[in-house]
Design an enzyme around this catalytic site. Structure first.
Site, PDB file in Angstrom:
ATOM      1  CG  ASP A  82      -2.050   0.932   1.203  1.00 49.00           C
ATOM      2  OD1 ASP A  82      -2.461   1.313   0.097  1.00 49.00           O
ATOM      3  OD2 ASP A  82      -2.559   1.294   2.281  1.00 49.00           O
ATOM      4  CG  HIS A 180      -5.098   8.146   4.029  1.00 44.51           C
ATOM      5  ND1 HIS A 180      -4.384   8.874   3.107  1.00 44.51           N
ATOM      6  CD2 HIS A 180      -5.539   7.040   3.378  1.00 44.51           C
ATOM      7  CE1 HIS A 180      -4.362   8.221   1.957  1.00 44.51           C
ATOM      8  NE2 HIS A 180      -5.059   7.115   2.095  1.00 44.51           N
ATOM      9  N   GLY A 210     -11.060   4.403   4.287  1.00 46.28           N
ATOM     10  CA  GLY A 210     -12.294   3.697   4.645  1.00 46.28           C
ATOM     11  C   GLY A 210     -12.543   3.556   6.135  1.00 46.28           C
ATOM     12  CG  ASN A 230      -7.411   0.561   0.511  1.00 53.79           C
ATOM     13  OD1 ASN A 230      -7.874  -0.346  -0.174  1.00 53.79           O
ATOM     14  ND2 ASN A 230      -6.268   1.147   0.232  1.00 53.79           N
ATOM     15  CB  ALA A 232      -5.115   1.261   7.328  1.00 49.41           C
ATOM     16  CB  THR A 233      -6.745   4.528  10.889  1.00 44.84           C
ATOM     17  OG1 THR A 233      -5.800   5.099   9.982  1.00 44.84           O
ATOM     18  CG2 THR A 233      -6.628   5.204  12.243  1.00 44.84           C
TER      19      THR A 233
END
Length: 288
Positions: A82, A180, A210, A230, A232-233
Site C-alpha cells: 500500500d 486517511h 475507509g 481500504n 487501516a487506522t
C-alpha cells in the site's frame, strides 16, 4: 490456495457491484483474525502492508506468513503493498511474492504520475501483479505519508480517464472526499464524482480512507462504484483499544497469549462487519 492477483477478484466486484475489503495488518496477531473473518464470511480478501510495516516485519516474513494463511484456506487472498513511492521497494515486493502493488505518485505532477505508474505497470504486468495508482490527493495521514487538508483535492473524472488510457493501470484510487485516519465529523464524500469516474473508466476503483466511514455512507460508496475498500487506522485502533481494555480488566496478567487473543477477537468482529457492509454473501453468490 496460493496467493492470487487481486485483478480478477476486483473485476468481479466491479461487475457485480460489491466491494472487496482490503485490510492493513502489522503483525501475525492482526493477520490471523482478518483471515478468520474472511473465511467466516466466505469472502475474498486483500491483505495489505505499508512500507513502514515492511521495514518492521521484513518482506520475507510477511510473504511467508500470508502464504501459510492462503495455503490453509479456500478463499482467494491477495497481498498488496500500500502507498509506496519507491520503485525499488515495489520491485523487491514483487520479487518476494506480493501479488498487488500501489505506486503512489499522487503528490507529483500529473505527467510525472503517469510516467512513474507506466514504469511500474510495465514491470508488474509481466508477472501478473495488479498495479494500483492514485489520482487527486487524499488528505490525512497514512503510515508516513501526510497530506494536509488544505492540500487535498478531488480527482478530475477527465484526468482519471486519460490516466487509465495512458498508463494501463489495473486499479485506480481517485480522491473523492475521504481521508486517511479517523474522521472528526462526517466525511464529505462526492458520490456523483465516484459514479462519473466509474462510468468513464473500465477498471475497478479503490476507496482510500475507509476507516470510520458510517455504514450507510460506505454502502453508498460501493453502490456508486467502489470495488476495493481500504481499512487501516480503524483496525489498528481496535486492536490497540482491545489490549488496553484487557489490562484495565486484568492488570496483573502478563501472558501475551491472553491479551493478544482478546485483541484478535475484536479485530475479527470488526473485519466481519466491514466485509458484510461491502457486500454480503448475497452479492458474492452471483459469481461463486
Amino acid at each position: 490456495m496460493e496467493l492470487v492477483s487481486s485483478t480478477q477478484m476486483l473485476e468481479d466486484a466491479r461487475k457485480y457491484k460489491y466491494g472487496v475489503a482490503a485490510i492493513n495488518f502489522h503483525s501475525l496477531e492482526m493477520l490471523q483474525p482478518i483471515v478468520g473473518a474472511a473465511e467466516e464470511c466466505r469472502a475474498p480478501i486483500i491483505l495489505q502492508t505499508t512500507e513502514g510495516t515492511v521495514r518492521h516485519l521484513g518482506l520475507e516474513y510477511i510473504v511467508a506468513l500470508v502464504r501459510v494463511a492462503a495455503a490453509k484456506s479456500k478463499i482467494p487472498m491477495a497481498l498488496h503493498l500500500d502507498h509506496c513511492r519507491d520503485f525499488n521497494v515495489i520491485v523487491r515486493a514483487v520479487r518476494a511474492g506480493y501479488t498487488s502493488v500501489m505506486i503512489d505518485a499522487s503528490l507529483d505532477s500529473f505527467e510525472d504520475n503517469v510516467r512513474k505508474t507506466k514504469e511500474v505497470v510495465r514491470m508488474a504486468r509481466a508477472v501478473n501483479v495488479n498495479v494500483e495508482a492514485e489520482i487527486g490527493k487524499v488528505g490525512g495521514v497514512e503510515d508516513e505519508l501526510a497530506v494536509d487538508e488544505k492540500d487535498a483535492f478531488l480527482a478530475d473524472p477527465g484526468e482519471c480517464e486519460e490516466f487509465v488510457r495512458r498508463t494501463g493501470v489495473s486499479t485506480l484510487a481517485p480522491a473523492v472526499g475521504t481521508a486517511h485516519g479517523m474522521y472528526k465529523g462526517l466525511p464529505g464524500i462526492d458520490y456523483p464524482r465516484i459514479r462519473e469516474i466509474a462510468s468513464r473508466v473500465n477498471i475497478p476503483l479503490v476507496l482510500h480512507g475507509g476507516s470510520g466511514i458510517p455504514d450507510e455512507q460506505l454502502k453508498l460508496c460501493v453502490a456508486s462504484g467502489m470495488a476495493k475498500i481500504n481499512v487501516a487506522t480503524e483496525i489498528r485502533n481496535t486492536f490497540t483499544d482491545a489490549v488496553r481494555q484487557f489490562f484495565t480488566e486484568q492488570p496483573q496478567q502478563k501472558d501475551p497469549r491472553y491479551y493478544m487473543a482478546y485483541a484478535r477477537e475484536a479485530v475479527q468482529n470488526l473485519v466481519k462487519k466491514k466485509i458484510n457492509i461491502c457486500g454480503g454473501p448475497e452479492a458474492r453468490a452471483q459469481y461463486q
